[in-house]
Design a protein around this motif. Structure first.
Motif, PDB file in Angstrom:
ATOM      1  N   GLU A 225       5.534  -7.286  -7.944  1.00 53.10           N
ATOM      2  CA  GLU A 225       6.028  -7.950  -9.245  1.00 53.10           C
ATOM      3  C   GLU A 225       5.242  -8.145 -10.228  1.00 53.10           C
ATOM      4  OE1 GLU A 225       9.332  -7.513 -10.380  1.00 53.10           O
ATOM      5  OE2 GLU A 225       9.588  -6.659  -8.427  1.00 53.10           O
ATOM      6  N   ALA A 226       3.815  -8.763  -9.697  1.00 50.89           N
ATOM      7  CA  ALA A 226       2.816  -8.975 -10.880  1.00 50.89           C
ATOM      8  C   ALA A 226       2.365  -7.938 -11.282  1.00 50.89           C
ATOM      9  CB  ALA A 226       1.987  -9.858 -10.023  1.00 50.89           C
ATOM     10  N   LEU A 227       1.903  -6.849 -10.474  1.00 52.25           N
ATOM     11  CA  LEU A 227       1.304  -5.598 -11.112  1.00 52.25           C
ATOM     12  C   LEU A 227       2.221  -4.708 -11.763  1.00 52.25           C
ATOM     13  CD1 LEU A 227      -1.653  -4.779 -10.745  1.00 52.25           C
ATOM     14  CD2 LEU A 227      -1.145  -6.920  -9.424  1.00 52.25           C
ATOM     15  N   ARG A 228       3.491  -4.771 -11.447  1.00 54.47           N
ATOM     16  CA  ARG A 228       4.407  -4.023 -12.168  1.00 54.47           C
ATOM     17  C   ARG A 228       4.457  -4.282 -13.406  1.00 54.47           C
ATOM     18  NH1 ARG A 228       9.064  -4.448  -8.666  1.00 54.47           N
ATOM     19  NH2 ARG A 228       8.116  -2.827  -7.485  1.00 54.47           N
TER      20      ARG A 228
ATOM     21  N   SER B 250       3.925  -0.051  -9.236  1.00 50.46           N
ATOM     22  CA  SER B 250       3.471  -0.826  -8.273  1.00 50.46           C
ATOM     23  C   SER B 250       4.302  -0.482  -6.787  1.00 50.46           C
ATOM     24  CB  SER B 250       3.527  -2.237  -8.164  1.00 50.46           C
ATOM     25  OG  SER B 250       2.980  -2.694  -7.243  1.00 50.46           O
ATOM     26  N   HIS B 251       3.684   0.313  -6.079  1.00 48.59           N
ATOM     27  CA  HIS B 251       4.244   0.965  -4.963  1.00 48.59           C
ATOM     28  C   HIS B 251       4.086   0.395  -3.399  1.00 48.59           C
ATOM     29  CE1 HIS B 251       5.814   4.885  -2.844  1.00 48.59           C
ATOM     30  NE2 HIS B 251       6.000   3.944  -1.894  1.00 48.59           N
ATOM     31  N   ARG B 252       4.841  -0.451  -2.974  1.00 51.81           N
ATOM     32  CA  ARG B 252       4.329  -1.157  -1.706  1.00 51.81           C
ATOM     33  C   ARG B 252       4.961  -0.310  -0.452  1.00 51.81           C
ATOM     34  NH1 ARG B 252       4.024  -6.309   1.060  1.00 51.81           N
ATOM     35  NH2 ARG B 252       5.720  -6.638   2.933  1.00 51.81           N
ATOM     36  N   VAL B 253       4.181   0.263   0.291  1.00 49.48           N
ATOM     37  CA  VAL B 253       4.743   1.043   1.263  1.00 49.48           C
ATOM     38  C   VAL B 253       5.400   0.346   2.288  1.00 49.48           C
ATOM     39  CG1 VAL B 253       2.868   2.910   0.704  1.00 49.48           C
ATOM     40  CG2 VAL B 253       2.421   1.232   2.492  1.00 49.48           C
ATOM     41  N   SER B 254       6.122   1.116   3.386  1.00 44.23           N
ATOM     42  CA  SER B 254       6.743   0.340   4.276  1.00 44.23           C
ATOM     43  C   SER B 254       6.571   1.200   5.729  1.00 44.23           C
ATOM     44  CB  SER B 254       8.358   0.425   4.403  1.00 44.23           C
ATOM     45  OG  SER B 254       8.814   1.791   3.918  1.00 44.23           O
ATOM     46  N   SER B 255       5.634   1.834   5.434  1.00 51.97           N
ATOM     47  CA  SER B 255       5.306   2.799   7.086  1.00 51.97           C
ATOM     48  C   SER B 255       3.996   3.484   6.562  1.00 51.97           C
ATOM     49  CB  SER B 255       6.100   3.728   7.367  1.00 51.97           C
ATOM     50  OG  SER B 255       6.243   4.888   6.702  1.00 51.97           O
ATOM     51  N   VAL B 256       3.177   3.657   7.761  1.00 53.74           N
ATOM     52  CA  VAL B 256       1.854   4.347   7.510  1.00 53.74           C
ATOM     53  C   VAL B 256       2.042   5.697   6.977  1.00 53.74           C
ATOM     54  CG1 VAL B 256      -0.320   5.237   8.926  1.00 53.74           C
ATOM     55  CG2 VAL B 256       0.518   3.023   9.538  1.00 53.74           C
TER      56      VAL B 256
ATOM     57  N   PRO C 134      -1.179   9.505 -18.491  1.00 49.53           N
ATOM     58  CA  PRO C 134      -2.050   8.934 -17.535  1.00 49.53           C
ATOM     59  C   PRO C 134      -1.973   7.311 -17.791  1.00 49.53           C
ATOM     60  CG  PRO C 134      -3.679   9.736 -18.862  1.00 49.53           C
ATOM     61  CD  PRO C 134      -2.410  10.268 -19.112  1.00 49.53           C
ATOM     62  N   ARG C 135      -1.481   6.591 -16.433  1.00 46.76           N
ATOM     63  CA  ARG C 135      -1.559   5.201 -16.666  1.00 46.76           C
ATOM     64  C   ARG C 135      -2.000   4.615 -15.170  1.00 46.76           C
ATOM     65  NH1 ARG C 135       0.322   3.274 -21.909  1.00 46.76           N
ATOM     66  NH2 ARG C 135       2.398   3.916 -22.342  1.00 46.76           N
ATOM     67  N   PRO C 136      -2.267   3.457 -15.165  1.00 45.43           N
ATOM     68  CA  PRO C 136      -2.779   2.733 -13.768  1.00 45.43           C
ATOM     69  C   PRO C 136      -1.594   2.536 -12.868  1.00 45.43           C
ATOM     70  CG  PRO C 136      -2.546   1.130 -15.606  1.00 45.43           C
ATOM     71  CD  PRO C 136      -2.176   2.473 -16.415  1.00 45.43           C
ATOM     72  N   VAL C 137      -1.905   2.506 -11.686  1.00 47.71           N
ATOM     73  CA  VAL C 137      -0.797   2.431 -10.493  1.00 47.71           C
ATOM     74  C   VAL C 137      -1.541   1.674  -9.522  1.00 47.71           C
ATOM     75  CG1 VAL C 137       0.064   3.892  -8.610  1.00 47.71           C
ATOM     76  CG2 VAL C 137       0.148   4.784 -10.936  1.00 47.71           C
ATOM     77  N   HIS C 138      -0.548   0.704  -8.965  1.00 43.55           N
ATOM     78  CA  HIS C 138      -0.983  -0.029  -7.804  1.00 43.55           C
ATOM     79  C   HIS C 138      -0.437   0.241  -6.597  1.00 43.55           C
ATOM     80  CE1 HIS C 138      -0.020  -3.872  -5.353  1.00 43.55           C
ATOM     81  NE2 HIS C 138      -1.323  -3.801  -5.321  1.00 43.55           N
ATOM     82  N   ILE C 139      -0.976   0.474  -5.462  1.00 45.58           N
ATOM     83  CA  ILE C 139      -0.468   0.753  -4.151  1.00 45.58           C
ATOM     84  C   ILE C 139      -0.816  -0.378  -3.528  1.00 45.58           C
ATOM     85  CG2 ILE C 139      -0.567   2.351  -2.199  1.00 45.58           C
ATOM     86  CD1 ILE C 139      -1.236   4.597  -3.975  1.00 45.58           C
TER      87      ILE C 139
END
Length: 545
Positions: free
Chosen positions: A123-126, A132-138, A157-162
């Motif tokens: 939420e902070a990075l969004r 901001s993409h939080r993954v749920s599996s490898v 182009p914009r910044p992205v958080h994973i």
């Protein structure tokens, strides 16, 4: 073939598969599984002394290479430290990828005091990134990285958080071949809109090109169109140097000039390419144009943001402008007596008009800018044509270098516009030098802004490459001091105690010298460009009261 990968290896594998060769960041307890795989996958790493510096370095790396910059952080405070850099990259449309660990998948909703725990990193990075993409599996790591690179390649182009949860970083799960972002060609504008724009441009007697950062990859097309139409060129800070600022048609970075803004409002056609026409570009509202506003942008939202376009050309600037250049010459080819190099109806007095307007622009601020102009001429005399200059949100940069340090299309001037962060210049110079160690790179800053990231002198010393840092020292926050005085206030909290900045550079393992004349600056800069490590050069500037 399916093999088991940890989340950390999956991250590094996906980055390498997308062509990433360099990353910036600081290892921490929670991201060691990522760092473990950097060397085996051939990714070099630079360690700044603060995560904000890592973000600015990756930002500049992306600006000069055209490839995404990658920054690695650990959890919690480290991720928040880089948030300012993410905000700057969002403002300036820079492809920055930030990868961090996150709380475990089954972390309880109720806080339990895990190291670096915070309510929600995503939420902070969004709030400052494109997503901001939080993954749920490898296996989902591949999808997240491919999603980021798809955005970088196909849209604005914009910044992205994973974010990869801690337990997934260390856990091995079956994973197939790496998944890549699909190939995509540059988008072209609607043919009917292109034809309408070409007809308007062909009939206009006074056209001006306003170029932003989105025009960067279309430098040749911008110049060809300007010359074909005999159209003067004005740029934003991010568009600086797209057309050589010494070209007879160039007004350079001049949107802040009242005379230029008035002149713009009277043009028959304004062709704005890759720019928001934002308040931070113009330093005030742009007067409504009397004629037609044609906007070229890969982002459809720009067609109705700010000043709505009369004709909107949504597409890649290089493709769109190339089509407009062709249309202009095709329009002229019907006239057998026309010259072969420019259309026969192109205005012939534009260079004279531009020269006169440049003089008026400079007269508006001659008294204010006199403190920087001789030094900037000295800097220009030393720099190679392809030199990279990194800039801070400092008076010597936005009042001085933006309008008065000419840059051509083979060089670059990197400025933190829009978001307007402080402390950008030094770590950005490190990022640019990492990308192109053979090119001259010079950081330009003020004493106030430098001290937001001065610890990166240690990073520059560790890298060992020549890196001059020119600092105009006015004893604090000069812009805010002047704004307070203009309000009739007593300047408060803007005067900083004197710091021996050259000595500080030496303490970090670099070099330092104070100069007092433009000639001394030229000599010091020439020496610094041949001396390994950072050289901090201070130019004393009388504080304005």
């Amino acid at each position: 073939m399916t093999s088991a990968l940890t989340g950390g290896e999956a991250v590094v594998r996906a980055l390498a598969a997308h062509g990433v060769t360099d990353a910036f960041g600081i290892p921490g307890t929670h991201n060691l599984e990522i760092y473990r795989h950097l060397v085996p996958y051939g990714i070099r790493h630079v360690t700044p002394r603060h995560e904000q510096g890592a973000g600015y370095a990756a930002d500049a790396y992306a600006r000069v290479t055209g490839r995404p910059g990658v920054a690695l952080t650990t959890t919690g405070p480290a991720l928040l430290n880089i948030a300012a850099a993410v905000g700057q990259a969002y403002s300036d449309s820079v492809p920055l990828l930030v990868v961090s660990p996150g709380m475990p998948l089954r972390h309880p909703r109720q806080s339990n005091g895990l190291l670096h725990e915070m309510r929600s990193q995503t939420e902070a990075l969004r709030g400052v990134a494109a997503f901001s993409h939080r993954v749920s599996s490898v296996p989902e790591v591949d999808a997240a990285v491919a999603r980021a690179f798809t955005l970088f390649r196909t849209g604005r182009p914009r910044p992205v958080h994973i974010e990869v949860p801690l337990d997934l970083l260390e856990s091995a799960e079956p994973s197939g071949p790496v998944r890549l972002a699909p190939p995509a060609g540059p988008p072209a504008a609607d043919p009917a809109a292109l034809a309408e724009a070409a007809a308007v441009l062909g009939a206009a007697r006074s056209t001006v090109l306003v170029l932003g950062g989105g025009a960067r990859a279309a430098a040749a097309e911008c110049l060809a169109l300007a010359e074909a139409l005999g159209a003067p060129v004005v740029t934003t800070a991010n568009g600086k140097g797209v057309v050589d600022e010494r070209h007879p048609l160039s007004l350079g970075v001049s949107l802040h000039s009242p005379a230029v803004r008035k002149w713009l409002a009277e043009r028959e056609v304004i062709l704005a390419v890759g720019t928001e026409l934002a308040e931070s570009d113009i330093w005030g509202p742009l007067p409504a144009p009397a004629g037609t506003l044609i906007r070229v942008d890969v982002d459809p939202a720009q067609m109705y943001a700010g000043i709505p376009a009369d004709i909107g050309l949504v597409g890649d600037a290089r493709v769109v402008l190339g089509a407009l250049v062709t249309a202009c010459y095709d329009h002229d080819s019907d006239d057998a007596d026309a010259p072969t190099d420019v259309p026969n109806d192109a205005p012939t007095g534009a260079p004279t008009d531009v020269s006169a307007l440049r003089t008026v622009r400079d007269d508006e601020t001659r008294a204010r800018d006199a403190r920087w102009v001789p030094y900037l001429r000295a800097v220009r005399g030393v720099l190679a044509e392809d030199a990279v200059v990194t800039s801070d949100s400092a008076q010597c940069c936005y009042y001085g270098a933006l309008p008065h340090l000419p840059i051509g299309p083979t060089g670059r001037y990197l400025h933190p516009t829009g978001f307007g962060t402080l402390g950008y210049a030094l770590p950005a110079a490190i990022g640019a030098k990492t990308a192109y160690p053979e090119r001259q790179v010079v950081a330009l800053s003020g004493d106030g802004g430098l001290q937001f990231s001065v610890q990166e002198l240690a990073t520059a010393a560790q890298l060992g490459a020549p890196l001059p840092v020119v600092v105009f020292d006015n004893g604090g926050y000069g812009e805010i001091r002047e704004e307070m005085a203009a309000r009739g206030d007593v300047p408060t909290a803007v005067d900083l105690p004197t710091v021996d900045l050259p000595a500080l550079a030496r303490a970090y393992g670099g070099h330092g010298v104070a100069v007092r004349t433009p000639g001394e600056l030229a000599d010091a800069l020439a020496t610094a460009l041949m001396t390994p490590g950072p050289t901090l050069v201070t130019v004393p500037e009388e504080p304005s009261r």
